[in-house]
Design a protein around this motif. Structure first.
Motif, PDB file in Angstrom:
ATOM      1  N   ALA A   1      34.054  37.480  34.532  1.00 21.50           N
ATOM      2  CA  ALA A   1      32.664  37.829  34.210  1.00 21.50           C
ATOM      3  C   ALA A   1      32.400  39.297  34.513  1.00 21.50           C
ATOM      4  O   ALA A   1      31.692  39.989  33.768  1.00 21.50           O
ATOM      5  CB  ALA A   1      31.715  36.937  35.000  1.00 21.50           C
ATOM      6  N   HIS A   2      32.996  39.793  35.592  1.00 19.62           N
ATOM      7  CA  HIS A   2      32.846  41.208  35.937  1.00 19.62           C
ATOM      8  C   HIS A   2      33.543  42.092  34.906  1.00 19.62           C
ATOM      9  O   HIS A   2      33.025  43.148  34.516  1.00 19.62           O
ATOM     10  CB  HIS A   2      33.428  41.461  37.331  1.00 19.62           C
ATOM     11  CG  HIS A   2      33.383  42.905  37.749  1.00 19.62           C
ATOM     12  ND1 HIS A   2      32.212  43.548  38.119  1.00 19.62           N
ATOM     13  CD2 HIS A   2      34.373  43.842  37.833  1.00 19.62           C
ATOM     14  CE1 HIS A   2      32.476  44.817  38.422  1.00 19.62           C
ATOM     15  NE2 HIS A   2      33.773  45.008  38.258  1.00 19.62           N
ATOM     16  N   ASP A   3      34.719  41.645  34.441  1.00 10.15           N
ATOM     17  CA  ASP A   3      35.488  42.442  33.478  1.00 10.15           C
ATOM     18  C   ASP A   3      34.731  42.673  32.174  1.00 10.15           C
ATOM     19  O   ASP A   3      34.889  43.723  31.538  1.00 10.15           O
ATOM     20  CB  ASP A   3      36.822  41.753  33.167  1.00 10.15           C
ATOM     21  CG  ASP A   3      37.792  41.814  34.339  1.00 10.15           C
ATOM     22  OD1 ASP A   3      37.552  42.612  35.262  1.00 10.15           O
ATOM     23  OD2 ASP A   3      38.782  41.051  34.333  1.00 10.15           O
ATOM     24  N   ILE A   4      33.918  41.699  31.759  1.00 12.49           N
ATOM     25  CA  ILE A   4      33.192  41.851  30.486  1.00 12.49           C
ATOM     26  C   ILE A   4      31.718  42.198  30.715  1.00 12.49           C
ATOM     27  O   ILE A   4      30.923  42.171  29.779  1.00 12.49           O
ATOM     28  CB  ILE A   4      33.297  40.575  29.621  1.00 12.49           C
ATOM     29  CG1 ILE A   4      32.681  39.369  30.338  1.00 12.49           C
ATOM     30  CG2 ILE A   4      34.733  40.303  29.247  1.00 12.49           C
ATOM     31  CD1 ILE A   4      32.589  38.139  29.456  1.00 12.49           C
TER      32      ILE A   4
ATOM     33  N   LEU B   1      36.959  32.749  29.311  1.00  7.82           N
ATOM     34  CA  LEU B   1      35.952  32.534  30.353  1.00  7.82           C
ATOM     35  C   LEU B   1      35.100  31.312  30.041  1.00  7.82           C
ATOM     36  O   LEU B   1      34.706  30.564  30.952  1.00  7.82           O
ATOM     37  CB  LEU B   1      35.072  33.786  30.488  1.00  7.82           C
ATOM     38  CG  LEU B   1      34.008  33.758  31.598  1.00  7.82           C
ATOM     39  CD1 LEU B   1      34.632  33.441  32.946  1.00  7.82           C
ATOM     40  CD2 LEU B   1      33.274  35.094  31.653  1.00  7.82           C
ATOM     41  N   SER B   2      34.829  31.075  28.761  1.00  5.91           N
ATOM     42  CA  SER B   2      34.089  29.879  28.364  1.00  5.91           C
ATOM     43  C   SER B   2      34.839  28.624  28.797  1.00  5.91           C
ATOM     44  O   SER B   2      34.247  27.683  29.347  1.00  5.91           O
ATOM     45  CB  SER B   2      33.883  29.872  26.846  1.00  5.91           C
ATOM     46  OG  SER B   2      33.268  28.680  26.414  1.00  5.91           O
ATOM     47  N   ARG B   3      36.166  28.608  28.575  1.00  3.09           N
ATOM     48  CA  ARG B   3      36.975  27.453  28.991  1.00  3.09           C
ATOM     49  C   ARG B   3      37.008  27.308  30.508  1.00  3.09           C
ATOM     50  O   ARG B   3      36.987  26.192  31.031  1.00  3.09           O
ATOM     51  CB  ARG B   3      38.413  27.591  28.479  1.00  3.09           C
ATOM     52  CG  ARG B   3      38.613  27.001  27.084  1.00  3.09           C
ATOM     53  CD  ARG B   3      38.406  28.008  26.020  1.00  3.09           C
ATOM     54  NE  ARG B   3      38.417  27.415  24.675  1.00  3.09           N
ATOM     55  CZ  ARG B   3      37.538  27.716  23.741  1.00  3.09           C
ATOM     56  NH1 ARG B   3      36.553  28.578  23.985  1.00  3.09           N
ATOM     57  NH2 ARG B   3      37.593  27.172  22.551  1.00  3.09           N
TER      58      ARG B   3
ATOM     59  N   GLY C   1      38.122  26.330  44.195  1.00  2.00           N
ATOM     60  CA  GLY C   1      37.800  27.604  44.848  1.00  2.00           C
ATOM     61  C   GLY C   1      38.397  28.787  44.118  1.00  2.00           C
ATOM     62  O   GLY C   1      37.720  29.801  43.888  1.00  2.00           O
ATOM     63  N   PHE C   2      39.662  28.664  43.724  1.00  2.00           N
ATOM     64  CA  PHE C   2      40.309  29.752  42.983  1.00  2.00           C
ATOM     65  C   PHE C   2      39.683  29.928  41.604  1.00  2.00           C
ATOM     66  O   PHE C   2      39.548  31.047  41.110  1.00  2.00           O
ATOM     67  CB  PHE C   2      41.807  29.481  42.843  1.00  2.00           C
ATOM     68  CG  PHE C   2      42.600  29.808  44.077  1.00  2.00           C
ATOM     69  CD1 PHE C   2      42.491  31.045  44.695  1.00  2.00           C
ATOM     70  CD2 PHE C   2      43.467  28.874  44.628  1.00  2.00           C
ATOM     71  CE1 PHE C   2      43.238  31.350  45.837  1.00  2.00           C
ATOM     72  CE2 PHE C   2      44.208  29.159  45.767  1.00  2.00           C
ATOM     73  CZ  PHE C   2      44.092  30.401  46.379  1.00  2.00           C
ATOM     74  N   LEU C   3      39.287  28.819  40.962  1.00  2.00           N
ATOM     75  CA  LEU C   3      38.697  28.912  39.628  1.00  2.00           C
ATOM     76  C   LEU C   3      37.359  29.648  39.683  1.00  2.00           C
ATOM     77  O   LEU C   3      37.035  30.427  38.773  1.00  2.00           O
ATOM     78  CB  LEU C   3      38.506  27.518  39.024  1.00  2.00           C
ATOM     79  CG  LEU C   3      37.963  27.480  37.591  1.00  2.00           C
ATOM     80  CD1 LEU C   3      38.881  28.239  36.638  1.00  2.00           C
ATOM     81  CD2 LEU C   3      37.804  26.042  37.118  1.00  2.00           C
ATOM     82  N   VAL C   4      36.587  29.420  40.724  1.00  5.80           N
ATOM     83  CA  VAL C   4      35.319  30.140  40.899  1.00  5.80           C
ATOM     84  C   VAL C   4      35.596  31.641  40.983  1.00  5.80           C
ATOM     85  O   VAL C   4      34.877  32.461  40.384  1.00  5.80           O
ATOM     86  CB  VAL C   4      34.573  29.648  42.153  1.00  5.80           C
ATOM     87  CG1 VAL C   4      33.368  30.545  42.458  1.00  5.80           C
ATOM     88  CG2 VAL C   4      34.112  28.211  41.971  1.00  5.80           C
ATOM     89  N   GLU C   5      36.665  32.020  41.701  1.00  7.01           N
ATOM     90  CA  GLU C   5      37.023  33.440  41.826  1.00  7.01           C
ATOM     91  C   GLU C   5      37.468  34.016  40.475  1.00  7.01           C
ATOM     92  O   GLU C   5      37.121  35.150  40.131  1.00  7.01           O
ATOM     93  CB  GLU C   5      38.135  33.603  42.859  1.00  7.01           C
ATOM     94  CG  GLU C   5      37.713  33.264  44.289  1.00  7.01           C
ATOM     95  CD  GLU C   5      38.866  33.414  45.273  1.00  7.01           C
ATOM     96  OE1 GLU C   5      39.930  33.947  44.868  1.00  7.01           O
ATOM     97  OE2 GLU C   5      38.712  32.986  46.430  1.00  7.01           O
ATOM     98  N   VAL C   6      38.245  33.228  39.722  1.00  3.02           N
ATOM     99  CA  VAL C   6      38.696  33.684  38.400  1.00  3.02           C
ATOM    100  C   VAL C   6      37.505  33.912  37.477  1.00  3.02           C
ATOM    101  O   VAL C   6      37.434  34.922  36.764  1.00  3.02           O
ATOM    102  CB  VAL C   6      39.666  32.655  37.781  1.00  3.02           C
ATOM    103  CG1 VAL C   6      39.943  32.993  36.312  1.00  3.02           C
ATOM    104  CG2 VAL C   6      40.979  32.616  38.553  1.00  3.02           C
ATOM    105  N   CYS C   7      36.553  32.974  37.495  1.00  2.98           N
ATOM    106  CA  CYS C   7      35.355  33.116  36.652  1.00  2.98           C
ATOM    107  C   CYS C   7      34.578  34.377  37.022  1.00  2.98           C
ATOM    108  O   CYS C   7      34.135  35.130  36.145  1.00  2.98           O
ATOM    109  CB  CYS C   7      34.461  31.887  36.802  1.00  2.98           C
ATOM    110  SG  CYS C   7      35.108  30.385  36.031  1.00  2.98           S
ATOM    111  N   ALA C   8      34.425  34.619  38.327  1.00  5.55           N
ATOM    112  CA  ALA C   8      33.680  35.802  38.781  1.00  5.55           C
ATOM    113  C   ALA C   8      34.395  37.083  38.350  1.00  5.55           C
ATOM    114  O   ALA C   8      33.752  38.051  37.920  1.00  5.55           O
ATOM    115  CB  ALA C   8      33.520  35.762  40.295  1.00  5.55           C
ATOM    116  N   SER C   9      35.740  37.086  38.449  1.00  5.04           N
ATOM    117  CA  SER C   9      36.510  38.275  38.070  1.00  5.04           C
ATOM    118  C   SER C   9      36.413  38.550  36.571  1.00  5.04           C
ATOM    119  O   SER C   9      36.185  39.697  36.153  1.00  5.04           O
ATOM    120  CB  SER C   9      37.972  38.073  38.479  1.00  5.04           C
ATOM    121  OG  SER C   9      38.766  39.156  38.049  1.00  5.04           O
TER     122      SER C   9
END
Length: 417
Positions: free
Chosen positions: A243-246, A269-271, A233-241
């Motif tokens: 992805a938004h940053d770039i 983000l790829s990792r 769940g936290f990893l999904v949030e990190v990916c979304a954050s």
């Protein structure tokens, strides 16, 4: 005490030492002192460390080594050089005839640490020479990669360098060290390293937002410990954050930062997406169309964010390969043409992915080649699959096929369906 020292449980070891030390005899203090000094050094209890060092034998290598560290910390460079020379002479005598590399490796690491202490003295003296300090930091990072991937070795090296470099200034090395601890099951130590990084970054950068790379390392630790659903769940949030940053979620958004910084975020983000795909795949109980789409999308994004990363292409191709096997072995009530198109899309993606992973020279090129041959011989009669094979054939070395000649000969007469 020895167990706590071996497990790097420094807080517990320090507490035990403080309780035991006042009542210990001189002989016991001499035996406990090296372990006590190690814990005091890690916890930066310099006065305690000085007391423990004073209880060591005057001809002890440990005494010279720890005294040199105390002297460097106190900027007493002449005393430090004398202690370093004394410790080096003693260690060189310990080496003797080198007939077993593993037996003498620990001694060689200690000699390397003495050399780095001398470099740290140079570093501390180079207050007005930023180029020289940068060169030393670069040398240290490169040298660490040449060390054995051993927790105790990395810990000693990084601890020594912490005399002049904070964890946040060498965050990549500390993250690698935390991952090394995690892989070896040293979860308490991995947690301690990560918390140390987070605290240092918060103090130096005056920010409440943790570094995404450190958060990612922490989530991988939580996953290994067993907190899997929360980690995902936290990893999904990190990916979304990230992805938004770039601007991945909105191409029109203006992105700030240098090209190098943006590329670093894309690489991270790829990792993250690749790990998200692996975790989703591990947690799913059945291959539903929705779950398949989610996992495939994670791997696909990993390939697009870091197109030269072998593992992303390999996992994307392998996942499609597994989906193909799944779709061939289930009863699907969808229209036959819909089924065929769904299967074909995964075949094409798997073929492209395997060609790309082979071209990038991965860890198991033969296995990727054999899976590619399986798809080619099984579905190559389809015009679209044949076209994709033809388009990508020139992207891999001709030597690739030399390694699988026996399999090619064995399948050459295989009839197409």
């Amino acid at each position: 005490m020895r167990c706590l020292h071996a497990l790097s449980e420094w807080e517990a070891l320090s507490l035990n030492m403080e309780n035991r030390w006042p009542s210990a005899s001189l002989e016991e203090r001499g035996e406990l002192a090296p372990m006590a000094a190690s814990s005091a050094w890690v916890l930066r209890k310099w006065d305690r460390m000085d007391e423990y060092v004073a209880s060591m034998g005057s001809d002890s290598t440990d005494r010279s080594f720890f005294k040199a560290i105390l002297s460097v910390h106190g900027s007493q460079f002449d005393t430090a050089q004398t202690c370093i020379a004394r410790a080096r002479d003693a260690l060189q005598m310990d080496l003797g005839i080198v007939d077993d590399y593993n037996r003498v490796y620990g001694t060689m690491v200690r000699i390397q640490l003495l050399s780095e202490l001398e470099e740290i003295i140079t570093y501390k003296k180079s207050v007005d020479q930023p180029d020289k300090k940068a060169m030393l930091r670069k040398t240290w990072k490169k040298r660490l990669q040449g060390c054995q991937h051993d927790v105790d070795t990395w810990q000693r090296v990084l601890q020594l360098r912490s005399l002049v470099i904070s964890p946040s200034e060498d965050a990549r090395s500390y993250i690698k060290f935390a991952n090394l601890c995690r892989k070896e099951g040293r979860w308490n130590l991995a947690e301690s390293v990560i918390q140390q990084l987070l605290a240092d970054q918060a103090r130096r950068e005056n920010s409440q937002r943790a570094s995404p790379a450190v958060v990612f390392a922490h989530l991988r630790l939580l996953w290994d410990i067993g907190d899997k659903m929360r980690s995902l769940g936290f990893l999904v949030e990190v990916c979304a954050s990230l992805a938004h940053d770039i601007g991945l979620d909105d191409p029109r958004r203006i992105i700030t930062g240098s090209v190098e910084e943006i590329e670093e975020v894309r690489r991270l983000l790829s990792r993250c997406y690749l790990k998200q795909g692996e975790w989703r795949q591990e947690l799913q109980t059945d291959w539903t169309p929705e779950q398949i789409a989610e996992v495939i999308q994670c791997y696909h994004l990993a390939t697009q964010l870091d197109p030269k990363w072998y593992k992303a292409w390999h996992m994307w191709a392998l996942c499609n390969f597994e989906v193909i096997n799944h779709l061939e072995n289930i009863d699907d009530d969808r229209d036959e043409e819909v089924q065929r198109r769904a299967l074909l899309s995964h075949i094409v993606e798997a073929v492209v992915g395997f060609f790309r992973s082979i071209a990038l020279g991965g860890e198991n090129p033969i296995q990727d080649s054999l899976r590619l041959l399986t798809l080619w011989f099984k579905f190559g009669a389809d015009e679209e699959v044949s076209g994709v094979v033809a388009d990508n054939f020139g992207t891999v070395s001709i030597d690739t096929w030399l390694e699988v000649i026996p399999q090619l000969i064995a399948r050459i007469q295989t009839p197409s369906r």
